[in-house]
Design a protein around this motif. Sequence first.
Motif, PDB file in Angstrom:
ATOM      1  N   VAL A   1       0.825  -1.210   0.000  1.00 47.96           N
ATOM      2  CA  VAL A   1       0.000   0.000   0.000  1.00 47.96           C
ATOM      3  C   VAL A   1       0.856   1.255   0.000  1.00 47.96           C
ATOM      4  O   VAL A   1       0.676   2.150  -0.817  1.00 47.96           O
ATOM      5  N   THR A   2       1.814   1.333   0.926  1.00 45.53           N
ATOM      6  CA  THR A   2       2.594   2.571   1.081  1.00 45.53           C
ATOM      7  C   THR A   2       3.913   2.563   0.325  1.00 45.53           C
ATOM      8  O   THR A   2       4.578   3.598   0.256  1.00 45.53           O
TER       9      THR A   2
ATOM     10  N   ARG B   1      17.904  11.593   2.556  1.00 48.33           N
ATOM     11  CA  ARG B   1      16.627  12.260   2.336  1.00 48.33           C
ATOM     12  C   ARG B   1      15.649  11.253   1.755  1.00 48.33           C
ATOM     13  O   ARG B   1      15.902  10.652   0.720  1.00 48.33           O
ATOM     14  N   GLN B   2      14.541  11.045   2.462  1.00 51.90           N
ATOM     15  CA  GLN B   2      13.575  10.044   2.040  1.00 51.90           C
ATOM     16  C   GLN B   2      12.552  10.641   1.089  1.00 51.90           C
ATOM     17  O   GLN B   2      12.132  11.790   1.252  1.00 51.90           O
ATOM     18  N   VAL B   3      12.167   9.839   0.130  1.00 52.83           N
ATOM     19  CA  VAL B   3      11.122  10.233  -0.804  1.00 52.83           C
ATOM     20  C   VAL B   3       9.785  10.056  -0.096  1.00 52.83           C
ATOM     21  O   VAL B   3       9.529   9.007   0.495  1.00 52.83           O
ATOM     22  N   PRO B   4       8.912  11.072  -0.114  1.00 56.42           N
ATOM     23  CA  PRO B   4       7.617  10.917   0.541  1.00 56.42           C
ATOM     24  C   PRO B   4       6.829   9.763  -0.076  1.00 56.42           C
ATOM     25  O   PRO B   4       6.825   9.563  -1.279  1.00 56.42           O
ATOM     26  N   ARG B   5       6.192   9.011   0.792  1.00 51.50           N
ATOM     27  CA  ARG B   5       5.384   7.898   0.326  1.00 51.50           C
ATOM     28  C   ARG B   5       3.941   8.375   0.197  1.00 51.50           C
ATOM     29  O   ARG B   5       3.523   9.350   0.809  1.00 51.50           O
ATOM     30  N   SER B   6       3.191   7.671  -0.599  1.00 50.74           N
ATOM     31  CA  SER B   6       1.787   8.035  -0.769  1.00 50.74           C
ATOM     32  C   SER B   6       0.932   6.782  -0.698  1.00 50.74           C
ATOM     33  O   SER B   6       1.401   5.672  -0.905  1.00 50.74           O
ATOM     34  N   ILE B   7      -0.321   7.007  -0.400  1.00 60.09           N
ATOM     35  CA  ILE B   7      -1.305   5.931  -0.369  1.00 60.09           C
ATOM     36  C   ILE B   7      -2.161   6.087  -1.617  1.00 60.09           C
ATOM     37  O   ILE B   7      -2.605   7.196  -1.934  1.00 60.09           O
TER      38      ILE B   7
ATOM     39  N   GLU C   1      -7.272   3.394  -1.597  1.00 64.47           N
ATOM     40  CA  GLU C   1      -7.039   3.050  -0.196  1.00 64.47           C
ATOM     41  C   GLU C   1      -7.386   4.222   0.724  1.00 64.47           C
ATOM     42  O   GLU C   1      -7.710   4.026   1.886  1.00 64.47           O
ATOM     43  N   PHE C   2      -7.311   5.448   0.224  1.00 60.05           N
ATOM     44  CA  PHE C   2      -7.614   6.625   1.023  1.00 60.05           C
ATOM     45  C   PHE C   2      -9.107   6.914   1.058  1.00 60.05           C
ATOM     46  O   PHE C   2      -9.648   7.329   2.081  1.00 60.05           O
ATOM     47  N   ASN C   3      -9.804   6.714  -0.057  1.00 63.95           N
ATOM     48  CA  ASN C   3     -11.212   7.103  -0.169  1.00 63.95           C
ATOM     49  C   ASN C   3     -12.117   6.348   0.786  1.00 63.95           C
ATOM     50  O   ASN C   3     -13.064   6.919   1.328  1.00 63.95           O
ATOM     51  N   GLU C   4     -11.862   5.083   1.007  1.00 58.52           N
ATOM     52  CA  GLU C   4     -12.744   4.284   1.860  1.00 58.52           C
ATOM     53  C   GLU C   4     -12.786   4.794   3.303  1.00 58.52           C
ATOM     54  O   GLU C   4     -13.859   5.115   3.811  1.00 58.52           O
ATOM     55  N   PRO C   5     -11.656   4.923   4.019  1.00 57.87           N
ATOM     56  CA  PRO C   5     -11.745   5.451   5.388  1.00 57.87           C
ATOM     57  C   PRO C   5     -12.178   6.917   5.423  1.00 57.87           C
ATOM     58  O   PRO C   5     -12.841   7.350   6.366  1.00 57.87           O
ATOM     59  N   PHE C   6     -11.837   7.686   4.383  1.00 58.03           N
ATOM     60  CA  PHE C   6     -12.236   9.085   4.333  1.00 58.03           C
ATOM     61  C   PHE C   6     -13.758   9.208   4.279  1.00 58.03           C
ATOM     62  O   PHE C   6     -14.346  10.059   4.943  1.00 58.03           O
TER      63      PHE C   6
END
Length: 173
Positions: A70-71, A144-150, A154-159
């Motif tokens: 997922v991430t 320096r870490q690359v930002p991770r995204s969802i 996967e975001f819409n359901e809990p939102f």
Amino acid sequence: MYLKDLQAIGRPATTQQSYGMHVLRWFRFLWAIDVPWEQVTRVEVRDFSRWIQITDKPGGRPVTAAPNPVTSKPGPGHKYAPRTRGHSETVLRSFYDFHRDTGSGPMVNPCPQVRQGARIHAHHSPMNLVGNECTELYRPRSVRQVPRSIPDEEFNEPFAQLGSHRDRALVAI
């Protein structure tokens, strides 16, 4: 005494456990090379820094390098991560500072600093931003870490399950 002091100043149990594990790793290293912790010099700290870079993590649980589906966060590797090595350096510096200040350990902290007593960025222009530079000599450079995204699915359901516009606004921010 060190861990009791961490508890007394209000550090959470997770911090105490983390610091305790780093100190235990340090003591195991010292026992292996047969050096008492009160007689440690910069040489042992350097050797520990080298050892923790090349050694594999101890067994006990399987280590996988597969990323999270997922991430996309990578799984734990076989070696200690630079952040773990850096945190270990911080813990050791704190441990020896505590024992120096209480008079129960060496009078000089064996964890060296870069240019002790010098002003880092002394000739730096105040108009330019300065990075958060560490002062520990054997601390690994932070990556320096690359930002991770969802993914959106996967975001819409809990939102959508949030009960109010206020909660949705907080999560959206």
